[in-house]
Design a protein around this motif. Structure first.
Motif, PDB file in Angstrom:
ATOM      1  N   ALA A  45       7.514   6.421 -11.113  1.00 11.93           N
ATOM      2  CA  ALA A  45       6.348   6.009 -10.331  1.00 11.93           C
ATOM      3  C   ALA A  45       5.418   5.056 -11.087  1.00 11.93           C
ATOM      4  CB  ALA A  45       5.572   7.238  -9.878  1.00 11.93           C
ATOM      5  N   MET A  46       5.269   5.244 -12.374  1.00  7.43           N
ATOM      6  CA  MET A  46       4.324   4.429 -13.144  1.00  7.43           C
ATOM      7  C   MET A  46       4.630   2.930 -13.106  1.00  7.43           C
ATOM      8  SD  MET A  46       3.377   6.685 -16.458  1.00  7.43           S
ATOM      9  CE  MET A  46       2.543   8.239 -16.303  1.00  7.43           C
ATOM     10  N   PRO A  47       5.861   2.508 -13.322  1.00  9.60           N
ATOM     11  CA  PRO A  47       6.132   1.066 -13.262  1.00  9.60           C
ATOM     12  C   PRO A  47       5.867   0.482 -11.878  1.00  9.60           C
ATOM     13  CG  PRO A  47       7.947   2.187 -14.341  1.00  9.60           C
ATOM     14  CD  PRO A  47       7.054   3.243 -13.776  1.00  9.60           C
ATOM     15  N   ALA A  48       6.228   1.209 -10.836  1.00  8.38           N
ATOM     16  CA  ALA A  48       6.007   0.709  -9.477  1.00  8.38           C
ATOM     17  C   ALA A  48       4.526   0.511  -9.217  1.00  8.38           C
ATOM     18  CB  ALA A  48       6.611   1.671  -8.461  1.00  8.38           C
ATOM     19  N   ALA A  49       3.711   1.484  -9.588  1.00 14.12           N
ATOM     20  CA  ALA A  49       2.263   1.379  -9.403  1.00 14.12           C
ATOM     21  C   ALA A  49       1.692   0.228 -10.237  1.00 14.12           C
ATOM     22  CB  ALA A  49       1.586   2.691  -9.778  1.00 14.12           C
TER      23      ALA A  49
ATOM     24  N   ILE B 237       3.399  10.915  -6.440  1.00 15.93           N
ATOM     25  CA  ILE B 237       4.409  11.421  -7.377  1.00 15.93           C
ATOM     26  C   ILE B 237       3.796  11.705  -8.743  1.00 15.93           C
ATOM     27  CG2 ILE B 237       6.499  10.812  -8.669  1.00 15.93           C
ATOM     28  CD1 ILE B 237       7.380   9.192  -6.191  1.00 15.93           C
ATOM     29  N   MET B 238       3.001  10.751  -9.258  1.00 14.68           N
ATOM     30  CA  MET B 238       2.466  10.887 -10.623  1.00 14.68           C
ATOM     31  C   MET B 238       1.573  12.124 -10.758  1.00 14.68           C
ATOM     32  SD  MET B 238       1.775   7.004 -11.964  1.00 14.68           S
ATOM     33  CE  MET B 238       0.621   6.561 -10.701  1.00 14.68           C
ATOM     34  N   GLY B 239       1.934  12.959 -11.711  1.00 15.04           N
ATOM     35  CA  GLY B 239       1.150  14.144 -12.006  1.00 15.04           C
ATOM     36  C   GLY B 239       1.373  15.294 -11.034  1.00 15.04           C
ATOM     37  N   ASN B 240       2.274  15.130 -10.090  1.00 18.79           N
ATOM     38  CA  ASN B 240       2.496  16.171  -9.089  1.00 18.79           C
ATOM     39  C   ASN B 240       3.905  16.731  -9.094  1.00 18.79           C
ATOM     40  OD1 ASN B 240      -0.122  16.151  -7.873  1.00 18.79           O
ATOM     41  ND2 ASN B 240       0.399  14.171  -7.013  1.00 18.79           N
ATOM     42  N   THR B 241       4.628  16.500 -10.162  1.00 16.92           N
ATOM     43  CA  THR B 241       5.993  17.010 -10.250  1.00 16.92           C
ATOM     44  C   THR B 241       6.216  17.594 -11.645  1.00 16.92           C
ATOM     45  OG1 THR B 241       8.331  16.435 -10.085  1.00 16.92           O
ATOM     46  CG2 THR B 241       6.865  14.708 -10.867  1.00 16.92           C
ATOM     47  N   ILE B 242       7.071  18.585 -11.720  1.00 18.04           N
ATOM     48  CA  ILE B 242       7.362  19.165 -13.032  1.00 18.04           C
ATOM     49  C   ILE B 242       8.404  18.343 -13.782  1.00 18.04           C
ATOM     50  CG2 ILE B 242       6.696  21.493 -12.368  1.00 18.04           C
ATOM     51  CD1 ILE B 242       9.708  22.160 -12.100  1.00 18.04           C
ATOM     52  N   CYS B 243       9.044  17.435 -13.058  1.00 19.35           N
ATOM     53  CA  CYS B 243      10.070  16.596 -13.670  1.00 19.35           C
ATOM     54  C   CYS B 243       9.430  15.341 -14.264  1.00 19.35           C
ATOM     55  CB  CYS B 243      11.105  16.208 -12.620  1.00 19.35           C
ATOM     56  SG  CYS B 243      12.377  15.103 -13.263  1.00 19.35           S
ATOM     57  N   PRO B 244       9.625  15.095 -15.545  1.00 17.59           N
ATOM     58  CA  PRO B 244       9.038  13.893 -16.145  1.00 17.59           C
ATOM     59  C   PRO B 244       9.643  12.604 -15.598  1.00 17.59           C
ATOM     60  CG  PRO B 244      10.474  15.004 -17.721  1.00 17.59           C
ATOM     61  CD  PRO B 244      10.361  15.900 -16.521  1.00 17.59           C
ATOM     62  N   CYS B 245      10.805  12.697 -14.970  1.00 15.19           N
ATOM     63  CA  CYS B 245      11.415  11.495 -14.395  1.00 15.19           C
ATOM     64  C   CYS B 245      10.599  10.969 -13.226  1.00 15.19           C
ATOM     65  CB  CYS B 245      12.847  11.783 -13.948  1.00 15.19           C
ATOM     66  SG  CYS B 245      13.952  12.165 -15.315  1.00 15.19           S
TER      67      CYS B 245
ATOM     68  N   ASP C 202       0.833  -1.205   0.000  1.00 16.08           N
ATOM     69  CA  ASP C 202       0.000   0.000   0.000  1.00 16.08           C
ATOM     70  C   ASP C 202       0.867   1.255   0.000  1.00 16.08           C
ATOM     71  OD1 ASP C 202      -2.423  -1.400  -0.001  1.00 16.08           O
ATOM     72  OD2 ASP C 202      -2.378  -1.613   2.177  1.00 16.08           O
ATOM     73  N   LEU C 203       1.994   1.199   0.680  1.00 13.36           N
ATOM     74  CA  LEU C 203       2.906   2.334   0.711  1.00 13.36           C
ATOM     75  C   LEU C 203       3.448   2.631  -0.689  1.00 13.36           C
ATOM     76  CD1 LEU C 203       4.468   4.477   2.284  1.00 13.36           C
ATOM     77  CD2 LEU C 203       6.197   2.726   2.779  1.00 13.36           C
ATOM     78  N   ILE C 204       3.790   1.590  -1.432  1.00 11.40           N
ATOM     79  CA  ILE C 204       4.280   1.779  -2.804  1.00 11.40           C
ATOM     80  C   ILE C 204       3.205   2.451  -3.657  1.00 11.40           C
ATOM     81  CG2 ILE C 204       4.950   0.580  -4.936  1.00 11.40           C
ATOM     82  CD1 ILE C 204       6.327  -1.515  -3.067  1.00 11.40           C
ATOM     83  N   ARG C 205       1.975   1.972  -3.564  1.00 13.66           N
ATOM     84  CA  ARG C 205       0.881   2.583  -4.337  1.00 13.66           C
ATOM     85  C   ARG C 205       0.654   4.028  -3.913  1.00 13.66           C
ATOM     86  NH1 ARG C 205      -4.452  -0.405  -4.439  1.00 13.66           N
ATOM     87  NH2 ARG C 205      -4.917   1.478  -5.543  1.00 13.66           N
ATOM     88  N   ASN C 206       0.719   4.287  -2.613  1.00 18.37           N
ATOM     89  CA  ASN C 206       0.497   5.630  -2.108  1.00 18.37           C
ATOM     90  C   ASN C 206       1.587   6.584  -2.583  1.00 18.37           C
ATOM     91  OD1 ASN C 206      -0.017   7.941  -0.628  1.00 18.37           O
ATOM     92  ND2 ASN C 206      -0.295   6.888   1.305  1.00 18.37           N
ATOM     93  N   VAL C 207       2.823   6.187  -2.443  1.00 18.28           N
ATOM     94  CA  VAL C 207       3.940   7.033  -2.879  1.00 18.28           C
ATOM     95  C   VAL C 207       3.873   7.270  -4.387  1.00 18.28           C
ATOM     96  CG1 VAL C 207       6.460   7.157  -3.104  1.00 18.28           C
ATOM     97  CG2 VAL C 207       5.436   6.409  -0.952  1.00 18.28           C
ATOM     98  N   SER C 208       3.594   6.222  -5.145  1.00 19.54           N
ATOM     99  CA  SER C 208       3.485   6.358  -6.603  1.00 19.54           C
ATOM    100  C   SER C 208       2.387   7.343  -6.974  1.00 19.54           C
ATOM    101  CB  SER C 208       3.180   5.003  -7.250  1.00 19.54           C
ATOM    102  OG  SER C 208       4.221   4.105  -7.033  1.00 19.54           O
ATOM    103  N   GLY C 209       1.246   7.220  -6.317  1.00 18.29           N
ATOM    104  CA  GLY C 209       0.129   8.122  -6.593  1.00 18.29           C
ATOM    105  C   GLY C 209       0.443   9.564  -6.244  1.00 18.29           C
TER     106      GLY C 209
END
Length: 68
Positions: free
Chosen positions: A41-45, A28-36, A19-26
């Motif tokens: 985050a996408m593969p982990a989720a 990060i995705m869409g909340n950073t200006i860095c495409p990295c 659940d922590l991995i899903r939470n952290v991934s969520g």
């Protein structure tokens, strides 16, 4: 997240780690200006979404349960 995956991979993970991995991934995705961020985050989720049963078995058994 890499450390969490390592912990799970070495038989030291807990169910809450998934659940922590899903939470952290969520978070990060869409909340950073860095495409990295999204790229990391996408593969982990996706791993947790697609293979949750396998991860849960790995955590419960403290070892890899997938036949090789």
């Amino acid at each position: 997240m890499e450390k969490i995956f390592q912990r799970v991979g070495h038989g030291q993970g807990e169910k809450a780690d998934l659940d922590l991995i899903r939470n952290v991934s969520g978070n990060i995705m869409g909340n950073t200006i860095c495409p990295c961020g999204d790229a990391a985050a996408m593969p982990a989720a996706a791993f947790i979404k697609k293979f949750r049963d396998e991860f849960e078995a790995h955590v419960a058994e403290k070892r890899c349960t997938v036949a090789r």
